[in-house]
Design an enzyme around this catalytic site. Structure first.
Site, mmCIF file in Angstrom:
data_model
loop_
_atom_site.group_PDB
_atom_site.id
_atom_site.type_symbol
_atom_site.label_atom_id
_atom_site.label_comp_id
_atom_site.label_asym_id
_atom_site.label_seq_id
_atom_site.Cartn_x
_atom_site.Cartn_y
_atom_site.Cartn_z
ATOM 1 C CG ASP A 113 -1.872 -1.150 1.539
ATOM 2 O OD1 ASP A 113 -1.828 -1.563 0.431
ATOM 3 O OD2 ASP A 113 -1.942 -1.612 2.818
HETATM 4 N N1 URA Z 1 -1.708 -6.038 3.993
HETATM 5 C C1 URA Z 1 -1.631 -4.904 4.299
HETATM 6 O O1 URA Z 1 -2.744 -4.536 5.301
HETATM 7 N N2 URA Z 1 -0.635 -3.835 3.487
HETATM 8 C C2 URA Z 1 0.199 -3.415 2.819
HETATM 9 O O2 URA Z 1 1.038 -3.465 2.529
HETATM 10 C C3 URA Z 1 0.669 -5.354 2.577
HETATM 11 C C4 URA Z 1 -0.032 -5.859 3.004
#
Ligand code: URA
Length: 253
Positions: A113
């Site tokens: 993310d």
């Molecule tokens: N899980 C999440 O919530 N975000 C990420 O970036 C990777 C795994």
């Protein structure tokens, strides 16, 4: 040599090897009628091609015999950067971070993310990307999570058992480490391993047990660990042993 003596390979595999797309994406391009073999549109998955066939993917030409130079990089992704090759909103992407030093067209392996930092692989090896991200290979990913308060054993047990999110049940997670720290405020640091890749999965898992997280970092991907010598935003090529370990993980060597 006649055609019998030549090696035939599946169209989607040749496209993936060329680095234009992952194997899954190559399959979609074929089904969508965006692939031509010797000038003819081919929409059948599993079509076999030979060395001398000319393949065109949305107008880009590939020869099956083309020997591609694969490159593999480990990036320490900072927060505030998107895991994508381009962004319609013109935010900084992980590709922007490497562009000045990498001339090959590379892609992120899976995604982190915007607000997540840590280990992200980048490569032009479509077959390896396909296997590392396909759920059937169950490649483990470990995250360091920080949250407010002392996380309860009951919440940790729910994460370990698997829980229901809006898009289905999560597989049991491994909890590798838990530190409950009192430094003014109370904080918990948890290291958790999962092998799935649902959207924002780790954040949603912790929210579901009552502990929203404010820091998320990926510290391991399959056999690789984050390189502490890399500052956020820095990257380096993988060495031969690391590439081999990744391939071994998904049955490519
Ligand atoms: N899980 C999440 O919530 N975000 C990420 O970036 C990777 C795994």
């Amino acid at each position: 040599m006649n055609d019998l003596g030549k090696q035939l390979e599946r169209l989607q595999k040749v496209i993936a090897r060329s680095g234009i797309a992952s194997r899954r994406h190559a399959e979609k391009l074929i089904i969508d009628g965006l692939v031509k073999v010797n000038g003819q549109v081919v929409t059948e998955l599993g079509t076999k091609v030979k060395d001398t066939d000319l393949i065109e993917v949305e107008g880009r030409k590939i020869f099956p015999s083309e020997k591609k130079r694969f490159v593999y990089y480990l990036l320490n992704k900072p927060e505030g950067v998107i895991t994508s090759a381009s962004d319609p909103e013109r935010r900084m992407t992980v590709i922007d971070l490497v562009r000045s030093k990498v001339k090959e067209r590379i892609f992120p392996v899976g995604r982190l993310d915007f607000d997540t930092r840590g280990l992200l692989l980048l490569t032009n090896d479509g077959e390896l990307t396909y296997r590392l991200t396909h759920p059937s290979y169950q490649v483990e990913k470990t995250y360091r999570v920080i949250l407010n308060g002392f996380i309860s054993d009951q919440a940790l047990n729910k994460l370990k058992d698997g829980l229901i999110l809006k898009d289905g049940l999560t597989s049991p997670a491994k909890i590798l480490q838990v530190k409950r720290i009192k430094k003014g405020d109370c904080l918990s640091i948890v290291e958790i391993t999962i092998h799935e890749g649902k959207n924002r999965q780790v954040r949603r898992m912790f929210e579901a047990v009552g502990y929203p997280i404010f820091y998320l970092e990926r510290i391991a991907f399959g056999p690789l660990r984050i390189d502490n010598k890399l500052k956020p935003g820095e990257f380096r090529p993988l060495n031969t042993a690391e590439v081999k370990a990744l391939k071994r993980e998904v049955g490519l060597v």
